[in-house]
Design a protein around this motif. Structure first.
Motif, PDB file in Angstrom:
ATOM      1  N   GLU A   1       0.598  -1.706   0.095  1.00 17.74           N
ATOM      2  CA  GLU A   1      -0.204  -0.196   0.229  1.00 17.74           C
ATOM      3  C   GLU A   1       0.871   1.370  -0.089  1.00 17.74           C
ATOM      4  OE1 GLU A   1      -4.367   0.517   2.341  1.00 17.74           O
ATOM      5  OE2 GLU A   1      -3.080   0.934   3.601  1.00 17.74           O
ATOM      6  N   ASN A   2       1.883   1.631   0.762  1.00 11.54           N
ATOM      7  CA  ASN A   2       2.811   2.381   0.559  1.00 11.54           C
ATOM      8  C   ASN A   2       3.823   2.536  -0.020  1.00 11.54           C
ATOM      9  OD1 ASN A   2       1.636   3.137   3.155  1.00 11.54           O
ATOM     10  ND2 ASN A   2       3.247   1.559   4.481  1.00 11.54           N
ATOM     11  N   VAL A   3       3.878   1.813  -1.387  1.00 11.18           N
ATOM     12  CA  VAL A   3       4.254   2.316  -2.601  1.00 11.18           C
ATOM     13  C   VAL A   3       3.088   1.905  -3.754  1.00 11.18           C
ATOM     14  CG1 VAL A   3       6.249   0.820  -3.863  1.00 11.18           C
ATOM     15  CG2 VAL A   3       6.335   0.308  -1.504  1.00 11.18           C
ATOM     16  N   ARG A   4       4.114   3.110  -4.290  1.00 13.14           N
ATOM     17  CA  ARG A   4       2.906   3.745  -5.786  1.00 13.14           C
ATOM     18  C   ARG A   4       4.082   3.285  -6.796  1.00 13.14           C
ATOM     19  NH1 ARG A   4      -1.719   4.663  -5.385  1.00 13.14           N
ATOM     20  NH2 ARG A   4      -2.141   6.176  -6.710  1.00 13.14           N
ATOM     21  N   VAL A   5       2.958   3.563  -8.391  1.00 17.39           N
ATOM     22  CA  VAL A   5       3.994   3.272  -9.306  1.00 17.39           C
ATOM     23  C   VAL A   5       2.655   3.909 -10.292  1.00 17.39           C
ATOM     24  CG1 VAL A   5       4.700   1.052 -11.537  1.00 17.39           C
ATOM     25  CG2 VAL A   5       5.000   1.181  -9.392  1.00 17.39           C
ATOM     26  N   GLY A   6       3.954   5.189 -10.259  1.00 17.95           N
ATOM     27  CA  GLY A   6       3.240   6.770 -11.495  1.00 17.95           C
ATOM     28  C   GLY A   6       2.816   5.912 -12.615  1.00 17.95           C
ATOM     29  N   SER A   7       2.024   6.659 -13.336  1.00 17.61           N
ATOM     30  CA  SER A   7       1.078   6.391 -14.170  1.00 17.61           C
ATOM     31  C   SER A   7       3.144   6.715 -16.036  1.00 17.61           C
ATOM     32  CB  SER A   7       0.627   7.371 -15.065  1.00 17.61           C
ATOM     33  OG  SER A   7       0.981   9.170 -14.793  1.00 17.61           O
ATOM     34  N   SER A   8       3.778   7.248 -15.460  1.00 21.64           N
ATOM     35  CA  SER A   8       4.744   6.981 -15.964  1.00 21.64           C
ATOM     36  C   SER A   8       6.018   6.958 -15.706  1.00 21.64           C
ATOM     37  CB  SER A   8       5.468   9.080 -16.207  1.00 21.64           C
ATOM     38  OG  SER A   8       4.623   9.708 -16.748  1.00 21.64           O
ATOM     39  N   GLY A   9       5.891   5.382 -14.534  1.00 18.50           N
ATOM     40  CA  GLY A   9       6.390   4.141 -14.191  1.00 18.50           C
ATOM     41  C   GLY A   9       7.367   4.824 -13.115  1.00 18.50           C
ATOM     42  N   GLU A  10       7.493   5.786 -12.813  1.00 20.13           N
ATOM     43  CA  GLU A  10       8.184   6.073 -11.517  1.00 20.13           C
ATOM     44  C   GLU A  10       7.928   5.072  -9.877  1.00 20.13           C
ATOM     45  OE1 GLU A  10       5.013   9.705 -11.918  1.00 20.13           O
ATOM     46  OE2 GLU A  10       5.474   7.969 -12.728  1.00 20.13           O
ATOM     47  N   VAL A  11       8.679   5.180  -9.558  1.00 23.85           N
ATOM     48  CA  VAL A  11       8.632   4.180  -7.837  1.00 23.85           C
ATOM     49  C   VAL A  11       8.524   5.241  -6.920  1.00 23.85           C
ATOM     50  CG1 VAL A  11       8.835   2.567  -7.387  1.00 23.85           C
ATOM     51  CG2 VAL A  11       9.178   1.961  -9.215  1.00 23.85           C
ATOM     52  N   LYS A  12       8.130   5.023  -6.379  1.00 18.25           N
ATOM     53  CA  LYS A  12       7.594   6.664  -5.234  1.00 18.25           C
ATOM     54  C   LYS A  12       7.618   5.699  -3.785  1.00 18.25           C
ATOM     55  CE  LYS A  12       7.787  10.489  -6.718  1.00 18.25           C
ATOM     56  NZ  LYS A  12       9.149  11.430  -6.388  1.00 18.25           N
ATOM     57  N   LEU A  13       8.095   5.580  -2.778  1.00 23.09           N
ATOM     58  CA  LEU A  13       8.273   5.644  -1.525  1.00 23.09           C
ATOM     59  C   LEU A  13       6.664   6.305  -1.215  1.00 23.09           C
ATOM     60  CD1 LEU A  13       7.911   2.807   0.604  1.00 23.09           C
ATOM     61  CD2 LEU A  13      10.796   3.967   1.267  1.00 23.09           C
ATOM     62  N   VAL A  14       5.854   5.797  -0.493  1.00 22.42           N
ATOM     63  CA  VAL A  14       5.196   7.138   0.639  1.00 22.42           C
ATOM     64  C   VAL A  14       4.756   6.483   1.764  1.00 22.42           C
ATOM     65  CG1 VAL A  14       4.016   7.213  -1.262  1.00 22.42           C
ATOM     66  CG2 VAL A  14       2.641   5.935   0.423  1.00 22.42           C
ATOM     67  N   ASP A  15       4.700   7.411   2.972  1.00 23.88           N
ATOM     68  CA  ASP A  15       4.322   7.586   3.745  1.00 23.88           C
ATOM     69  C   ASP A  15       5.063   6.927   4.773  1.00 23.88           C
ATOM     70  OD1 ASP A  15       2.692   7.823   6.395  1.00 23.88           O
ATOM     71  OD2 ASP A  15       0.973   6.740   5.891  1.00 23.88           O
ATOM     72  N   PHE A  16       5.720   8.170   5.588  1.00 24.34           N
ATOM     73  CA  PHE A  16       7.105   8.023   6.449  1.00 24.34           C
ATOM     74  C   PHE A  16       6.390   7.940   8.158  1.00 24.34           C
ATOM     75  CE2 PHE A  16       9.841   7.259   3.367  1.00 24.34           C
ATOM     76  CZ  PHE A  16      10.668   6.825   3.934  1.00 24.34           C
ATOM     77  N   GLY A  17       4.887   8.016   8.570  1.00 26.60           N
ATOM     78  CA  GLY A  17       4.006   8.711   9.164  1.00 26.60           C
ATOM     79  C   GLY A  17       4.268   7.358  10.587  1.00 26.60           C
ATOM     80  N   VAL A  18       4.641   6.260  10.279  1.00 26.10           N
ATOM     81  CA  VAL A  18       5.161   5.604  11.931  1.00 26.10           C
ATOM     82  C   VAL A  18       6.982   5.001  11.541  1.00 26.10           C
ATOM     83  CG1 VAL A  18       3.128   4.500  11.856  1.00 26.10           C
ATOM     84  CG2 VAL A  18       4.814   3.548  10.706  1.00 26.10           C
ATOM     85  N   ALA A  19       7.520   6.080  10.869  1.00 26.34           N
ATOM     86  CA  ALA A  19       9.034   5.950  11.466  1.00 26.34           C
ATOM     87  C   ALA A  19       9.810   6.135  12.016  1.00 26.34           C
ATOM     88  CB  ALA A  19       9.817   6.188  10.120  1.00 26.34           C
ATOM     89  N   TYR A  20      10.679   5.057  12.937  1.00 27.69           N
ATOM     90  CA  TYR A  20      11.483   5.221  13.760  1.00 27.69           C
ATOM     91  C   TYR A  20      12.632   6.026  12.750  1.00 27.69           C
ATOM     92  CZ  TYR A  20      15.635   4.997  17.246  1.00 27.69           C
ATOM     93  OH  TYR A  20      15.733   4.765  18.453  1.00 27.69           O
ATOM     94  N   SER A  21      13.314   7.182  14.167  1.00 23.55           N
ATOM     95  CA  SER A  21      14.588   7.288  14.416  1.00 23.55           C
ATOM     96  C   SER A  21      15.070   8.738  15.547  1.00 23.55           C
ATOM     97  CB  SER A  21      13.974   9.138  13.091  1.00 23.55           C
ATOM     98  OG  SER A  21      13.746   9.884  13.990  1.00 23.55           O
ATOM     99  N   LEU A  22      15.919   8.904  14.838  1.00 19.88           N
ATOM    100  CA  LEU A  22      17.215   9.505  16.532  1.00 19.88           C
ATOM    101  C   LEU A  22      16.732  10.670  16.475  1.00 19.88           C
ATOM    102  CD1 LEU A  22      20.075   7.048  16.828  1.00 19.88           C
ATOM    103  CD2 LEU A  22      18.197   7.053  17.662  1.00 19.88           C
ATOM    104  N   LEU A  23      16.062  11.938  16.218  1.00 15.00           N
ATOM    105  CA  LEU A  23      15.362  13.329  15.694  1.00 15.00           C
ATOM    106  C   LEU A  23      15.735  13.918  17.639  1.00 15.00           C
ATOM    107  CD1 LEU A  23      13.300  14.081  13.579  1.00 15.00           C
ATOM    108  CD2 LEU A  23      15.536  14.762  13.009  1.00 15.00           C
ATOM    109  N   PRO A  24      16.164  13.918  17.860  1.00 24.24           N
ATOM    110  CA  PRO A  24      16.131  14.397  19.200  1.00 24.24           C
ATOM    111  C   PRO A  24      14.803  15.647  19.706  1.00 24.24           C
ATOM    112  CG  PRO A  24      18.244  16.267  17.423  1.00 24.24           C
ATOM    113  CD  PRO A  24      17.377  15.333  16.624  1.00 24.24           C
ATOM    114  N   GLY A  25      14.898  15.461  20.946  1.00 24.47           N
ATOM    115  CA  GLY A  25      13.239  15.323  21.447  1.00 24.47           C
ATOM    116  C   GLY A  25      12.010  14.109  20.541  1.00 24.47           C
ATOM    117  N   ARG A  26      12.874  12.736  20.001  1.00 21.95           N
ATOM    118  CA  ARG A  26      12.101  12.064  19.964  1.00 21.95           C
ATOM    119  C   ARG A  26      11.304  11.845  20.826  1.00 21.95           C
ATOM    120  NH1 ARG A  26      12.364   6.848  19.929  1.00 21.95           N
ATOM    121  NH2 ARG A  26      10.676   5.555  19.040  1.00 21.95           N
TER     122      ARG A  26
END
Length: 372
Positions: A163-188
């Motif tokens: 669901e989080n990978v889209r193939v565009g009408s021109s064949g481009e591939v896009k990863l979407v939605d980093f909404g539940v990603a983990y990171s080490l950003l300050p204040g996380r």
């Protein structure tokens, strides 16, 4: 949820205005655990209009929720890769936060899998290599991102699924939605240990054991997507894996209080048992019919131990591109766009024929798994 069969809106209406730019609702696309998705038209005070995706998030009622929203947007701003859908801005309107994101005109891999099921034939190996290598390259960018001082941000997407990978009408591939990603950003703000975020049907073994995960967990999830694209079969839905999990007995007590933010097609304890019981023989059984070199790639991607998998998205990307070179295949965006279009047309023709003979042959969304 798929954004390829959206709910229509016959009368576009104004959602909000920000700095003179109007955002008008085109149609609602569905809900996720962290908000409602909408397709909207962005109209500038001067200049042409264009489509965007807007995620309307729930009103943050606690400092923890506010911190999580802040982290999501801060992280999204840092990601700059052609294979990752952009996040343009965060707008507060009527007390609600709206995240304005890039719209990728095309189809999700969820839809591609449904189309493949309709016509009873998976996509070509070349298509799978192209798509998965592009996602692997995008993940490598995210996984190796550093802050201004050169310190790794430790990003893990945690929700790699069709669901989080889209193939565009021109064949481009896009990863979407980093909404539940983990990171080490300050204040996380750390996620509660007993809460599994994202789709657990694509979770790695270590994630289901509630262990700390790194970028190799994302690569395992991508391996599951790859196997499903190649065969139409989901590793965790194999009869032998299900039977083995059933014979293993009760799930570990540590999972008794675990809950998922996303709904799953089996209870979390049963899914954990399946993930705990699969082995290389199950991967081999699922990958029957796949060419031997590509089957070897799948096996390595789906090793239970992270140290035995591909150690970076770049490594997986190069293995897939090397496969195409060895096969003498030239495959890129134009070929991917044509193959998806052809697959959709074939499925539509089959559906029209089935509707004439037997209306219920093809349901609106063909099931890919057994419901429990």
């Amino acid at each position: 949820m798929s954004i390829d069969r959206p709910e229509s809106s016959n009368h576009p209406r104004l959602l909000f205005t920000s700095n003179g730019t109007r955002y008008e609702l085109i149609r609602r696309l569905g809900r996720r655990n962290n908000g409602e998705l909408m397709l909207a038209r962005r109209r500038y005070a001067q200049g042409p209009a264009g489509s965007v995706i807007i995620k309307r998030l729930s009103r943050p009622v606690s400092e923890k929720q506010k911190q999580r929203l802040k982290e999501e947007v801060q992280l999204a701003y840092r990601l700059s890769h052609p294979g990752i859908a952009k996040v343009y801005q965060l707008v507060l309107h009527g007390g609600l936060p709206y995240v304005v994101m890039e719209y990728v005109d095309g189809r999700s891999l969820e839809t591609v899998l449904s189309v493949s099921a309709m016509r009873q034939r998976p996509m070509s190996e070349a298509f799978v290599c192209h798509v998965v290598s592009e996602v692997a390259d995008a993940l490598h960018h995210a996984h190796t991102l550093e802050d201004e001082l050169g310190r790794p941000l430790g990003i893990v997407h945690r929700d790699i699924n069709p669901e989080n990978v889209r193939v565009g009408s021109s064949g481009e591939v896009k990863l979407v939605d980093f909404g539940v990603a983990y990171s080490l950003l300050p204040g996380r703000e750390a996620t509660t240990a007993s809460v599994l975020r994202g789709d657990i049907a694509y979770a790695s073994p270590e994630r289901m054991r509630l262990e700390k995960v790194d970028h190799r967990s994302d690569l395992f999830s991508l391996g599951l997507v790859m196997l499903e694209l190649l065969t139409g079969r989901h590793l965790y839905d194999l009869e032998d894996v299900e039977q083995s999990a059933r014979e293993a007995g009760p799930a570990p007590a540590t999972l008794a209080e675990v809950r998922c933010e996303e709904p799953s097609w089996v209870p979390v304890t049963e899914m954990a048992a399946r993930i705990a019981r699969f082995g290389p023989e199950d991967v081999e059984r699922a990958a029957q019919g796949v060419s031997e070199p590509l089957r070897a790639v799948v096996h390595r991607a789906l090793r239970r131990e992270p140290s035995e998998r591909y150690q970076s998205g770049l490594e997986l990307r190069d293995a897939l591109r090397e496969f195409l070179v060895v096969q003498g295949r030239t495959y890129g965006r134009p070929e991917a766009a044509r193959e998806v279009l052809l697959a959709v047309k074939e499925a539509e023709l089959l559906r029209e024929s089935a509707d004439v003979l037997e209306p219920d042959v093809f349901p609106e969304t063909p099931p890919r798994r057994t419901e429990h």
